[in-house]
Scaffold this active site. Sequence first.
Site, short mmCIF file in Angstrom:
data_model
loop_
_atom_site.label_atom_id
_atom_site.label_comp_id
_atom_site.label_asym_id
_atom_site.label_seq_id
_atom_site.Cartn_x
_atom_site.Cartn_y
_atom_site.Cartn_z
N THR A 359 0.80 -1.23 0.00
CA THR A 359 0.00 0.00 0.00
C THR A 359 0.83 1.28 0.00
OG1 THR A 359 -2.07 -0.89 0.85
CG2 THR A 359 -1.54 1.35 1.49
N GLY A 403 3.99 1.59 8.82
CA GLY A 403 3.58 0.90 10.03
C GLY A 403 4.79 0.71 10.93
N ASN A 587 7.59 -6.25 13.53
CA ASN A 587 6.97 -4.99 13.11
C ASN A 587 5.50 -4.96 13.51
OD1 ASN A 587 6.34 -7.04 11.19
ND2 ASN A 587 5.59 -5.45 9.81
N LEU A 588 4.76 -4.09 12.90
CA LEU A 588 3.34 -3.93 13.21
C LEU A 588 2.54 -5.20 12.96
CD1 LEU A 588 0.92 -2.07 13.87
CD2 LEU A 588 0.83 -1.50 11.45
N CYS A 589 2.91 -5.95 11.94
CA CYS A 589 2.11 -7.12 11.55
C CYS A 589 2.87 -8.43 11.72
CB CYS A 589 1.64 -6.97 10.10
SG CYS A 589 0.72 -5.45 9.81
N THR A 590 3.96 -8.42 12.42
CA THR A 590 4.75 -9.57 12.87
C THR A 590 5.42 -10.39 11.76
OG1 THR A 590 3.02 -11.30 12.99
CG2 THR A 590 3.18 -9.78 14.86
N GLU A 591 5.60 -9.80 10.56
CA GLU A 591 6.28 -10.58 9.52
C GLU A 591 7.72 -10.13 9.27
OE1 GLU A 591 4.61 -7.19 6.99
OE2 GLU A 591 4.25 -8.18 8.90
N THR A 780 -5.54 -5.14 1.90
CA THR A 780 -6.04 -4.22 0.89
C THR A 780 -5.59 -4.59 -0.51
OG1 THR A 780 -6.04 -2.47 2.53
CG2 THR A 780 -6.25 -1.81 0.26
#
Length: 979
Positions: A359, A403, A587-591, A780
């Site tokens: 995004t 993020g 990070n924000l989304c754990t990847e 998204t």
Amino acid sequence: MQNESATATTETRRTAPPAPVSTVEVAATAPGAIKVIRRNGKVTGFDAGKISIAVTKAFLAVEGGAAAASAAVREKVEAITAQVVQGLTRHLTGGGTLHIEDIQDQVELALMRAGEHKVARSYVIYRAERAKERAAEAAKVPESSQPRLSVKLDDGRTVALDEARIRRVVTEACSGLTGVNIEEVVASALRDLYDGIPEAELSQAVTLAARARIEKEPNYTYVSARLLCDAMRHEALKFLNQPETRPTFEEMKAIYPSYFTAFIHRAVELELLDPKLALYDLDALGKALLADRDQKFDYLGLQTLYDRYFIHSNKIRFELPQAFFMRVAMGLAINEIDREARAIEFYQLLSSFDFMSSTPTLFNSGTLRPQLSSCYLTTVPDDLGGIFGAVQDNALLSKFAGGLGNDWTPVRGMGGYIKGTNGKSNGVVPFLKVANDTAVAVNQGGKRKGAVCAYLETWHRDIEEFLDLRKNTGDDRRRTHDMNTANWVPDYFLKRVMEEGQWTLFSPEETPDLHDLVGEAFEKRYCEYEKLADEGRIKNTKRLPALNLWRKMLSMLFETGHPWITFKDPCNLRSPQQHVGVVHSSNLCTEITLNTKAGQEIAVCNLGSVNLPAHIADGKLDIAKLERTINTAMRMLDNVIEYNYYSVATARNSNLRHRPVGLGVMGFNDALYKLRLPYESDAAIQFADNSMEAVSYFAIKASTDLAQERGAYSSFKGSLWDQGILPLDSIQILAKTRGTKYLKQDVSVSGQFDWDALRSRIRTVGIRNSNTMAIAPTATIANITGVSQSIEPTYQNLYVKSNLSGEFTVVNEYLVNDLKKLGLWDEVMAHDLKYFDGSVQRIDRIPADLKELYKCAFEIDAKRLVDAASRRQKWIDQAQSLNLYMSQPNGKKLDELYKHAWLSGLKTTYYLRTMGATHAEKTTIQDNRLNAVGTGAAGGASAKPAAKAAEPIVAPVAASDVGSAKVCSILDPDCEACQ
């Protein structure tokens, strides 16, 4: 004539059929100035009170005056009225129009929902009789004497409605699609028009006529998108003062090149795009645009692009889909030698949907502030200036759509000694509150909320308070309701849990090296610190049973959805960059698993995802196509690093030094559908393994090719890559350190790829990127490309998805197509799917093999999700955003699941999603035949009558619905991961 009086006598009410809701024709009382279109085309205001009158009439007609006047009936009328108004207006918060038939449909449905079948049946019969009467009356009127509608153009002029153009546009939109009906869409659109309708509303009415049919035929989502694109063309071309502003799809093919040139120049003039884009050979790029690809979008994808991604000026979008993809491609190719050729190459990949950049890249490529990176990781130091410097970094990084993941472990715990003031610390929690409020304040330019995740290691003195941060009870000054949190868990803690041993909490200023240690070194030093605590040489400590802390971690995860559980040792022991630093958090989304160092290195990662089902052909993975896609994708990701705008110098320095990227996959469950593999099956787990091996091989190979062309990244020497240790090989490091007792991870290879040759080549020419792979949530961009999210199982086969662009009906096209082949797809089936919350398991007439293939997320054993992730993890140098689903969680199940994740070698987990009692209203099929739907319907009986399709869809939440905790769900429009 229909009686519209609200003051009819009681006797009349007893004998007359229930009056339809044409009484809703007085001054508007609903928000947003909602209007009602009457059957004669006139427009009046919407009055919710008239619905109540009409529902009362319906009860009077069936039950008589005395019964209808009872308190019980009045309560029913009130509840039914509220349900009708909510169903009618929830999509019209900004105003809009409703047709009188839509209102009547909702009343009919609400009566059925309330179990008032006699009243509803009488109501339906009366409506049918009146429809016949109106048809007969209309037939007597010569067509020439029927009123002609007019349209109010944007410039104020009024012209006659061009029905022929509406039909032409709808015909183009339906071209090549099965199961759609041109006449139905045209008739429905014309029904919703009124004299003097503004031009914009006319386009909306035509689009919504198709959108309303998506539930009963998924192909209408493409019809809706194409009709939406017609409105987009008009808006963009008019803004650019083009000679033709109302081209059809076919006419637009010839206009696209000249439009594209005008678009670039105007956007540069308005300081929305970088002037360097105007220096490209715009004629050549315009001719390379593939206008036919405008028809690839579904409605959700195109509406999302329109609302959130397209370049706009004063809220006027003048960027069209193919120009959007080319603009992104031009930004990514801006430093290439043959930039036009590369831009076309990148454009063709993006517009094909075979790969999609993340995004931030789509938002900002080609703009004056090209912040294209997806995520940033920071470590917060243990001093006041450093803490607020980190908060400022958060704000600057978040401003342009990044993020954030913050490592807070170095900050001393509550009660820690402060030498400068000779006082005691209040701990890390008050600073987390500041970080939380900063994320809310900086909302990424209005495109999406700022988002941050705080990480804390399990031995930190404040860990127990950290676990409570998302609770809705307690001192609100020590709560962070908007910020995500995650546990950074060392292996040694899990070993103590397994052994039911004790666990000691420390304040980091007294144990400064623990945070940087992993494996055996951590265990040794941790035990030394425990001994010092026993001797009284370390004061600010606390000891408790490890199992008690573990249980609280799981309890809070279940109750609030946080903190997530991520594993420190696998992230570090398998990191290719362990020679130059430590992974302190994800990070924000754990990847993402990259090194950070306070004041010196902010880790940055640049993401994009391969559309996996687009690479399935003839029942297998198309290896040749996958290699071509990844070669181009890795070049695009690497190009981000130089081109990227960095708002913080330490982020720029780190990114240029190590050059990490994160290539991932999306549409995994769609790929399984194409292969006819149930998610839980052994074959699906094996496909997760084989497909990720292919992605890994080609990603590493492509990065090696880039190294040969451009040079290896600067910190390559001494890395695992340099030692010939690839992600698959690093499992052995984890196994040796942890012990095979605590690691159960498959280490097999397919034999399809020459890994030895690749190792040798890397050691010779190097590799361009320190890290190459990471599987992000892709919510998204999966919407944009029309595939299932990331590696997620299908949430439901039919549901309403909410995001910042609105609410959208989502239907599993694969299921519908299979049901069509069996002659089982009809409106009864659609109603049954809605009644059973998108699940096929209790619909009797669906075959067993389809029930197995189309299990929903909460029907799949969560351990199988872990098993598939474990197979992928061996190939990935970073991690995966892995959501775990559990329909009926309890302490034992959670304990087993998260221990299984650890033992399976996972680096991180993401949200725990549980089935809560909170419900979201279902959308409805407006078929006007609810009285005919039941167990006797053609095609066989369902487990329950489809007429009860009014039951709400269960919305998954990350908590058990205790209290009113603010938690993330799949449908949460404010969750960064859901965007």
